[in-house]
Design a protein around this motif. Structure first.
Motif, PDB file in Angstrom:
ATOM      1  N   ALA A 206       0.807  -1.213   0.000  1.00  0.00           N
ATOM      2  CA  ALA A 206       0.000   0.000   0.000  1.00  0.00           C
ATOM      3  C   ALA A 206       0.841   1.265   0.000  1.00  0.00           C
ATOM      4  CB  ALA A 206      -0.932   0.011   1.211  1.00  0.00           C
ATOM      5  N   GLY A 207       2.132   1.138   0.320  1.00  0.00           N
ATOM      6  CA  GLY A 207       3.008   2.302   0.309  1.00  0.00           C
ATOM      7  C   GLY A 207       3.191   2.977   1.641  1.00  0.00           C
ATOM      8  N   VAL A 208       2.940   2.256   2.741  1.00  0.00           N
ATOM      9  CA  VAL A 208       3.230   2.830   4.075  1.00  0.00           C
ATOM     10  C   VAL A 208       4.728   3.110   4.149  1.00  0.00           C
ATOM     11  CG1 VAL A 208       3.316   2.334   6.540  1.00  0.00           C
ATOM     12  CG2 VAL A 208       1.271   1.762   5.218  1.00  0.00           C
ATOM     13  N   GLY A 209       5.090   4.336   4.476  1.00  0.00           N
ATOM     14  CA  GLY A 209       6.482   4.763   4.363  1.00  0.00           C
ATOM     15  C   GLY A 209       7.463   4.051   5.263  1.00  0.00           C
ATOM     16  N   THR A 210       7.064   3.799   6.520  1.00  0.00           N
ATOM     17  CA  THR A 210       7.946   3.147   7.477  1.00  0.00           C
ATOM     18  C   THR A 210       7.177   2.052   8.200  1.00  0.00           C
ATOM     19  OG1 THR A 210       9.191   5.205   7.831  1.00  0.00           O
ATOM     20  CG2 THR A 210       9.458   3.448   9.464  1.00  0.00           C
ATOM     21  N   ILE A 211       7.719   0.837   8.174  1.00  0.00           N
ATOM     22  CA  ILE A 211       7.098  -0.290   8.845  1.00  0.00           C
ATOM     23  C   ILE A 211       8.105  -0.874   9.825  1.00  0.00           C
ATOM     24  CG2 ILE A 211       6.114  -2.604   8.590  1.00  0.00           C
ATOM     25  CD1 ILE A 211       5.210  -1.821   5.797  1.00  0.00           C
ATOM     26  N   GLY A 212       7.745  -0.859  11.103  1.00  0.00           N
ATOM     27  CA  GLY A 212       8.580  -1.497  12.116  1.00  0.00           C
ATOM     28  C   GLY A 212       8.099  -2.919  12.338  1.00  0.00           C
ATOM     29  N   ILE A 213       9.031  -3.845  12.506  1.00  0.00           N
ATOM     30  CA  ILE A 213       8.702  -5.242  12.758  1.00  0.00           C
ATOM     31  C   ILE A 213       9.340  -5.645  14.077  1.00  0.00           C
ATOM     32  CG2 ILE A 213       8.804  -7.614  11.923  1.00  0.00           C
ATOM     33  CD1 ILE A 213       7.313  -5.982   9.968  1.00  0.00           C
ATOM     34  N   ALA A 214       8.511  -5.985  15.074  1.00  0.00           N
ATOM     35  CA  ALA A 214       9.026  -6.383  16.383  1.00  0.00           C
ATOM     36  C   ALA A 214       8.765  -7.872  16.605  1.00  0.00           C
ATOM     37  CB  ALA A 214       8.362  -5.561  17.488  1.00  0.00           C
ATOM     38  N   ASP A 215       9.837  -8.649  16.648  1.00  0.00           N
ATOM     39  CA  ASP A 215       9.717 -10.095  16.854  1.00  0.00           C
ATOM     40  C   ASP A 215      11.115 -10.636  17.122  1.00  0.00           C
ATOM     41  OD1 ASP A 215       9.306 -12.976  16.522  1.00  0.00           O
ATOM     42  OD2 ASP A 215       7.424 -12.448  15.539  1.00  0.00           O
ATOM     43  N   ALA A 216      11.257 -11.456  18.148  1.00  0.00           N
ATOM     44  CA  ALA A 216      12.567 -12.020  18.484  1.00  0.00           C
ATOM     45  C   ALA A 216      12.721 -13.451  17.998  1.00  0.00           C
ATOM     46  CB  ALA A 216      12.781 -11.964  19.995  1.00  0.00           C
ATOM     47  N   ASP A 217      11.744 -13.958  17.266  1.00  0.00           N
ATOM     48  CA  ASP A 217      11.737 -15.360  16.853  1.00  0.00           C
ATOM     49  C   ASP A 217      12.497 -15.571  15.549  1.00  0.00           C
ATOM     50  OD1 ASP A 217      11.163 -18.018  17.048  1.00  0.00           O
ATOM     51  OD2 ASP A 217       9.001 -17.826  16.735  1.00  0.00           O
TER      52      ASP A 217
ATOM     53  N   VAL B  29      11.975  -0.409   6.276  1.00  0.00           N
ATOM     54  CA  VAL B  29      11.617  -1.411   7.279  1.00  0.00           C
ATOM     55  C   VAL B  29      12.595  -1.312   8.447  1.00  0.00           C
ATOM     56  CG1 VAL B  29      11.269  -3.864   7.755  1.00  0.00           C
ATOM     57  CG2 VAL B  29      10.694  -2.937   5.495  1.00  0.00           C
ATOM     58  N   VAL B  30      12.050  -1.164   9.642  1.00  0.00           N
ATOM     59  CA  VAL B  30      12.866  -1.020  10.851  1.00  0.00           C
ATOM     60  C   VAL B  30      12.726  -2.292  11.683  1.00  0.00           C
ATOM     61  CG1 VAL B  30      13.325   0.341  12.918  1.00  0.00           C
ATOM     62  CG2 VAL B  30      12.457   1.458  10.841  1.00  0.00           C
ATOM     63  N   PRO B  31      13.779  -3.092  11.819  1.00  0.00           N
ATOM     64  CA  PRO B  31      13.684  -4.328  12.604  1.00  0.00           C
ATOM     65  C   PRO B  31      13.855  -4.070  14.098  1.00  0.00           C
ATOM     66  CG  PRO B  31      15.836  -4.174  11.588  1.00  0.00           C
ATOM     67  CD  PRO B  31      15.071  -2.976  11.129  1.00  0.00           C
ATOM     68  N   HIS B  32      13.021  -4.711  14.892  1.00  0.00           N
ATOM     69  CA  HIS B  32      13.136  -4.686  16.348  1.00  0.00           C
ATOM     70  C   HIS B  32      13.175  -6.151  16.794  1.00  0.00           C
ATOM     71  CE1 HIS B  32      12.157  -0.365  16.599  1.00  0.00           C
ATOM     72  NE2 HIS B  32      11.201  -0.609  15.718  1.00  0.00           N
ATOM     73  N   PRO B  33      14.350  -6.752  16.894  1.00  0.00           N
ATOM     74  CA  PRO B  33      14.451  -8.187  17.223  1.00  0.00           C
ATOM     75  C   PRO B  33      14.280  -8.464  18.710  1.00  0.00           C
ATOM     76  CG  PRO B  33      16.634  -7.276  16.916  1.00  0.00           C
ATOM     77  CD  PRO B  33      15.669  -6.153  16.625  1.00  0.00           C
ATOM     78  N   VAL B  34      13.158  -8.030  19.254  1.00  0.00           N
ATOM     79  CA  VAL B  34      12.887  -8.184  20.690  1.00  0.00           C
ATOM     80  C   VAL B  34      11.428  -8.548  20.902  1.00  0.00           C
ATOM     81  CG1 VAL B  34      14.666  -6.530  21.398  1.00  0.00           C
ATOM     82  CG2 VAL B  34      12.339  -5.724  20.933  1.00  0.00           C
ATOM     83  N   TRP B  35      11.152  -9.122  22.073  1.00  0.00           N
ATOM     84  CA  TRP B  35       9.775  -9.290  22.517  1.00  0.00           C
ATOM     85  C   TRP B  35       9.386  -8.019  23.258  1.00  0.00           C
ATOM     86  CZ3 TRP B  35       8.215 -13.118  19.893  1.00  0.00           C
ATOM     87  CH2 TRP B  35       8.952 -14.310  19.765  1.00  0.00           C
ATOM     88  N   LEU B  36       8.221  -7.474  22.968  1.00  0.00           N
ATOM     89  CA  LEU B  36       7.776  -6.285  23.685  1.00  0.00           C
ATOM     90  C   LEU B  36       7.211  -6.664  25.045  1.00  0.00           C
ATOM     91  CD1 LEU B  36       8.238  -4.904  20.966  1.00  0.00           C
ATOM     92  CD2 LEU B  36       6.166  -3.572  21.370  1.00  0.00           C
ATOM     93  N   ASP B  37       7.582  -5.875  26.054  1.00  0.00           N
ATOM     94  CA  ASP B  37       7.091  -6.087  27.409  1.00  0.00           C
ATOM     95  C   ASP B  37       6.970  -4.733  28.097  1.00  0.00           C
ATOM     96  OD1 ASP B  37       9.705  -5.338  28.105  1.00  0.00           O
ATOM     97  OD2 ASP B  37      10.373  -7.415  28.342  1.00  0.00           O
TER      98      ASP B  37
END
Length: 256
Positions: free
Chosen positions: A63-74, A113-121
């Motif tokens: 769809a063209g969303v400018g910035t997508i963050g992905i948070a997942d440590a798996d 795409v901004v990677p967040h290789p963590v579990w959110l808590d």
């Protein structure tokens, strides 16, 4: 270069390739040039790059969303491929955020795409959520869901929440009151996960796509989002129903 109608500081230019890429959006009355500019300026965080986060990420990138963050440590496992369509067999063993970033960049190089290789808590959710406009939560861990909901509530962010199991899925949008804790005040005693009870793969695509669609509506101002409502889809019966979520005055997060 093509420039949409002026939109103040948010006005952005589109290249000829972007105009062609987003042509079907640009001719939609509810999106058009101004809406596509809003999508390009938007920052969306996807918490959990699994069955729901995977299809949602694909459609938001498309769809063209400018910035997508992905948070997942798996990491990607073979059993993920039954429903997590963002990945391929060659990705097995790789961190999901890395594999996701590569595939989303291949789909649309205009998206960051901004990677967040963590579990959110509770310790990190507010700091990560702060950098985004909208948060999509597709995790199956209630401690993560509560932390994300609290972070969105504290910082005034829109939360699009999705869940699924077996043959049933649901999507809700939360912005202020009622919050997610009004719907689920505590961990259900009979809480189930897809790993335990199973899930039909295509259902993840249906619910994940609905989550992406709600995010697009919120960003562009199109239509009426599921704000304060929960859409429940029964795939076996091919039936949907929408229920209103009442604000709980005794809610520990948003109540008085």
């Amino acid at each position: 270069m093509w420039r949409g109608r002026p939109g103040g500081s948010s006005a952005m230019s589109f290249s000829e390739r972007e105009v062609e890429r987003y042509a079907r959006h640009l001719v939609l009355r509810e999106i058009g040039g101004p809406g596509q500019q809003k999508l390009k300026a938007a920052r969306v965080l996807i918490v959990g790059a699994g069955g729901l986060g995977a299809p949602a990420a694909l459609y938001l990138a498309a769809a063209g969303v400018g910035t997508i963050g992905i948070a997942d440590a798996d990491t990607v496992s073979l059993s993920n491929l039954q429903r997590q369509v963002l990945y391929a067999e060659a990705d097995v063993g790789k961190p999901k955020v890395e594999a996701a970033a590569a595939h989303l960049a291949a789909l649309n190089p205009n998206v960051a795409v901004v990677p967040h290789p963590v579990w959110l808590d509770e310790a990190n959710a507010r700091e990560i959520v702060r950098g985004y406009d909208i948060v999509l939560d597709g995790t199956d861990d209630f401690s993560t869901r509560f932390a994300v909901s609290d972070a969105c509530l504290a910082q005034g962010k829109v939360l699009v929440s999705g869940a699924l199991g077996r043959w049933t899925g649901q999507v809700g949008v939360f912005h202020g009151q009622p919050c997610y804790r009004c719907l689920v005040p505590e961990v259900p005693p009979d809480a189930e996960t897809c790993a335990l009870v199973g899930v039909v793969g295509a259902l993840a695509g249906v619910i994940g796509s609905m989550m992406a669609l709600e995010a697009v509506k919120v960003i562009t101002g199109a239509g009426k989002p599921l704000d304060g409502r929960l859409l429940i889809y029964d795939a076996l019966a091919a039936e949907t129903r929408t229920v209103r979520i009442g604000a709980d005055p005794a809610c520990t997060a948003c109540g008085a």
